[in-house]
Design an enzyme around this catalytic site. Structure first.
Site, PDB file in Angstrom:
ATOM      1  N   GLY A  60      -0.914 -12.670  12.805  1.00 34.37           N
ATOM      2  CA  GLY A  60      -0.410 -13.301  11.585  1.00 34.37           C
ATOM      3  C   GLY A  60      -1.368 -14.383  11.127  1.00 34.37           C
ATOM      4  N   GLY A  61      -2.310 -14.003  10.286  1.00 34.80           N
ATOM      5  CA  GLY A  61      -3.166 -14.990   9.627  1.00 34.80           C
ATOM      6  C   GLY A  61      -4.222 -15.641  10.480  1.00 34.80           C
ATOM      7  N   ASN A  75       4.892  -8.556  11.860  1.00 37.79           N
ATOM      8  CA  ASN A  75       4.531  -7.739  10.705  1.00 37.79           C
ATOM      9  C   ASN A  75       4.531  -8.662   9.477  1.00 37.79           C
ATOM     10  OD1 ASN A  75       4.070  -5.515   9.033  1.00 37.79           O
ATOM     11  ND2 ASN A  75       5.447  -4.208  10.208  1.00 37.79           N
ATOM     12  N   THR A  76       4.251  -8.127   8.302  1.00 35.07           N
ATOM     13  CA  THR A  76       4.203  -8.982   7.115  1.00 35.07           C
ATOM     14  C   THR A  76       5.588  -9.485   6.726  1.00 35.07           C
ATOM     15  OG1 THR A  76       4.369  -7.009   5.759  1.00 35.07           O
ATOM     16  CG2 THR A  76       2.160  -7.881   6.140  1.00 35.07           C
ATOM     17  N   LYS A 111       6.622  -3.053  17.382  1.00 35.55           N
ATOM     18  CA  LYS A 111       6.251  -4.029  16.342  1.00 35.55           C
ATOM     19  C   LYS A 111       7.489  -4.268  15.488  1.00 35.55           C
ATOM     20  CE  LYS A 111       2.602  -5.132  13.009  1.00 35.55           C
ATOM     21  NZ  LYS A 111       1.332  -4.664  12.421  1.00 35.55           N
ATOM     22  N   ASN A 120      -0.417   3.510  15.324  1.00 35.03           N
ATOM     23  CA  ASN A 120       0.740   2.828  14.747  1.00 35.03           C
ATOM     24  C   ASN A 120       1.581   3.897  14.090  1.00 35.03           C
ATOM     25  OD1 ASN A 120       2.164   1.551  12.277  1.00 35.03           O
ATOM     26  ND2 ASN A 120       1.714  -0.188  13.591  1.00 35.03           N
ATOM     27  N   ILE A 142       0.850  -1.200   0.000  1.00 38.66           N
ATOM     28  CA  ILE A 142       0.000   0.000   0.000  1.00 38.66           C
ATOM     29  C   ILE A 142       0.885   1.249   0.000  1.00 38.66           C
ATOM     30  CG2 ILE A 142      -1.848   1.226   1.234  1.00 38.66           C
ATOM     31  CD1 ILE A 142      -2.658  -1.606   0.230  1.00 38.66           C
ATOM     32  N   GLY A 143       1.998   1.148   0.699  1.00 42.80           N
ATOM     33  CA  GLY A 143       2.913   2.291   0.716  1.00 42.80           C
ATOM     34  C   GLY A 143       2.550   3.330   1.756  1.00 42.80           C
ATOM     35  N   CYS A 202      11.426  -0.437   8.670  1.00 43.27           N
ATOM     36  CA  CYS A 202      11.652   0.905   8.137  1.00 43.27           C
ATOM     37  C   CYS A 202      12.628   0.862   6.981  1.00 43.27           C
ATOM     38  CB  CYS A 202      12.190   1.785   9.264  1.00 43.27           C
ATOM     39  SG  CYS A 202      12.470   3.472   8.766  1.00 43.27           S
TER      40      CYS A 202
END
Lengths: 290, 249
Positions: free
Chosen positions: A249-250, A198-199, A171, A105, A77-78, A136
């Protein structure tokens, strides 16, 4: 044995705040709450973590921004967001009508930005947590600063100095070899809790055009595909810390929530599920009401 | 106001080569949607397909809603296998619909392929003062030809192979007669939308029904955006309809 019946309804104490139950919604999957409130009673949540907010507004990446992969969602998404001033002016006032604890966040480009955002919010609004997005990417040299334990410790330490009584949740990025190096760094910096995961960084190609599907080429993978990785990391971090762990996570159902509790999480965040099944989301939230 | 509902399939029938019209029982939705709104459909069970798939509301009766789809991939193939009596999990109505024009300005609907699936609800609620420009790959792709010829003043057809109407693309077909219209609604693949925009005189008020990979369908994931003169907008929330002058092509 973990007492799941108790765990499912237990309030969660992080720093000075007691969150009413362990079912929270994850950053990046709720925007700023308004749309979701049309179909879900936000008051029943243990917490809502708002979309990653930067110091300045960000327009985000060009489309395509997401694509489905096997049992997963790959997105880039950015960090489209209105910036901290937009958050304060246009987003936070709406949430005042709900009793749900609001967790920001925060996504800084560098240490000082995290500090500036927290300071600015503290002047204007009351929130119940700062979750630091410590993935980051440094565009200039291609490194992800969040993989460096020293940097993680330093950011958390600086934010803690200005956060007052508001809990700071670190996170950390899962895209490392040893997740405990980062969780220990966050703890050394004074974090009140660890949020993970996180992803995971991923990629998908269109085999006809032989081009990456995402305009950003690389994205973050969420959804059930990453759950075993998340469970493993929660488990490993739990072996090394007594800090509260916010697991995610999922998660798609009660079994998945319970698995996080068993691995060592104190509460969980639901993410991709919010896009897919509001009925199931409500069911998990209902289970958390004592 | 949108809801998640488990509905029952009342009919799922092929209406052209690779095209299906799937109807399901949803009386409340049938009364309470605007043209161009869509439903986000969970296909299959569990994580067979993780994300919902968006489909425009094609048509309705007093009790039922129908969607029109073309088999493109595994999801739509699975959807084509649904039978009468099967349950389907839907979220809707979603998106910002269109208020059908009450004025009788000369209007054209311009569609390519499965884009026909997005404009029928609008056509049904418009005064019968519109023409349809309908581009397909070939004759086999034409959906409900008879019904459309009754709905529209005139149907102008074209096809890639010349098997139906003129040989060529719908933007060229429209361009020849563009000066006759004051308002257009356009739906099809992005390249077709752009081709129509490029030949559309500025005097025409143009509306484009857009699409993009989508996840939630109601504005929380920020995935399905389109670049506009006022930044990225969500196709599922502010859209899917945007003015031609608003889109950064």
């Amino acid at each position: 044995m973990v007492n799941l019946d108790k765990k499912r309804v237990s309030p969660v104490k992080i720093g000075s705040v007691t969150y009413p139950n362990p079912i929270w919604l994850a950053s990046g999957t709720v925007a700023f709450g308004a749309e979701l409130s049309e179909i879900l009673d936000l008051n029943m949540l243990g917490g809502i973590v708002l979309k990653g907010t930067t110091l300045e507004p960000r327009e985000g990446n060009p489309p395509p921004r997401l694509v489905e992969t096997p049992s997963g969602l790959l997105n880039a998404i950015g960090l489209q967001n209105p910036g901290v001033e937009g958050l304060i002016k246009d987003k936070l006032p709406f949430l005042k009508q709900f009793k749900v604890p609001v967790i920001l966040n925060i996504a800084g480009k560098h240490e000082d930005e995290y500090v500036s955002i927290v300071q600015r919010v503290a002047e204007e609004a009351e929130v119940q947590g700062y979750e630091l997005n410590l993935s980051c990417p440094n565009v200039e040299n291609g490194l992800d600063l969040g993989t460096d334990p020293q940097w993680v410790e330093s950011v958390v330490k600086k934010v803690k100095k200005v956060a007052g009584n508001v809990p700071v949740l670190a996170k950390i990025t899962p895209n490392v070899t040893r997740i405990t190096d980062l969780s220990k760094a966050a703890e050394n910096g004074g974090a009140d809790a660890i949020s993970l995961i996180n992803t995971l960084v991923g990629m998908a190609f269109n085999t006809h055009t032989q081009q990456p599907i995402l305009a950003n080429k690389i994205g973050g993978l969420s959804g059930p595909a990453i759950r075993p990785v998340a469970i493993r990391m929660v488990y490993q971090v739990r072996q090394t810390t007594s800090l509260p762990i916010v697991g995610m996570g999922g998660i798609m159902n009660q079994h998945d929530v319970d698995e996080f509790y068993i691995a060592g999480a104190d509460c969980v965040q639901l993410g991709t599920l919010n896009f897919v099944d509001i009925h199931q989301l409500r069911s998990l939230i209902n289970t958390a009401q004592s | 106001m949108f809801t998640q509902e488990i509905v029952t399939v009342t009919e799922n029938k092929p209406v052209a080569e690779g095209y299906f019209k799937l109807s399901f029982n949803a009386p409340e939705l049938a009364k309470n949607y605007d043209p161009i709104q869509f439903v986000n459909v969970k296909v299959g069970s569990g994580t067979e397909f993780l994300l919902r798939k968006p489909f425009s509301i094609y048509d309705h009766t007093d009790t039922d809603i129908s969607i029109l789809f073309k088999i493109y991939g595994k999801g739509t193939e699975r959807l084509s296998q649904y039978k009468t009596g099967d349950s389907l999990d839907i979220l809707g109505p979603l998106g910002t619909g269109v208020v059908p024009p009450k004025d009788n300005v000369p209007t054209a609907l311009i569609v390519g392929g499965v884009g026909i699936g997005s404009v029928k609800a609008l056509a049904l609620k418009m005064p019968k003062q519109f023409d349809l420009f309908y581009g397909v790959r070939n004759q086999g792709e034409v959906v409900e030809k008879q019904e459309w010829s009754e709905l529209a003043n005139t149907v102008f057809m074209c096809s890639d192979d010349g098997s139906c109407g003129e040989k060529g693309v719908v933007s060229t077909l429209f361009q020849k007669q563009a000066s006759a219209y004051k308002k257009i609604y356009v739906c099809g693949p992005h390249a077709m939308l752009k081709a129509v925009y490029d030949v559309c005189p500025e005097t025409i008020e143009s509306f484009f029904i857009t699409e993009e990979y989508m996840a939630c369908g109601f504005g929380i994931c920020m995935g399905c955006v389109i670049k506009t003169t006022s930044g990225y907008k969500r196709i599922c929330k502010e859209g899917p309809v945007f003015k031609g002058s608003e889109i950064i092509w």
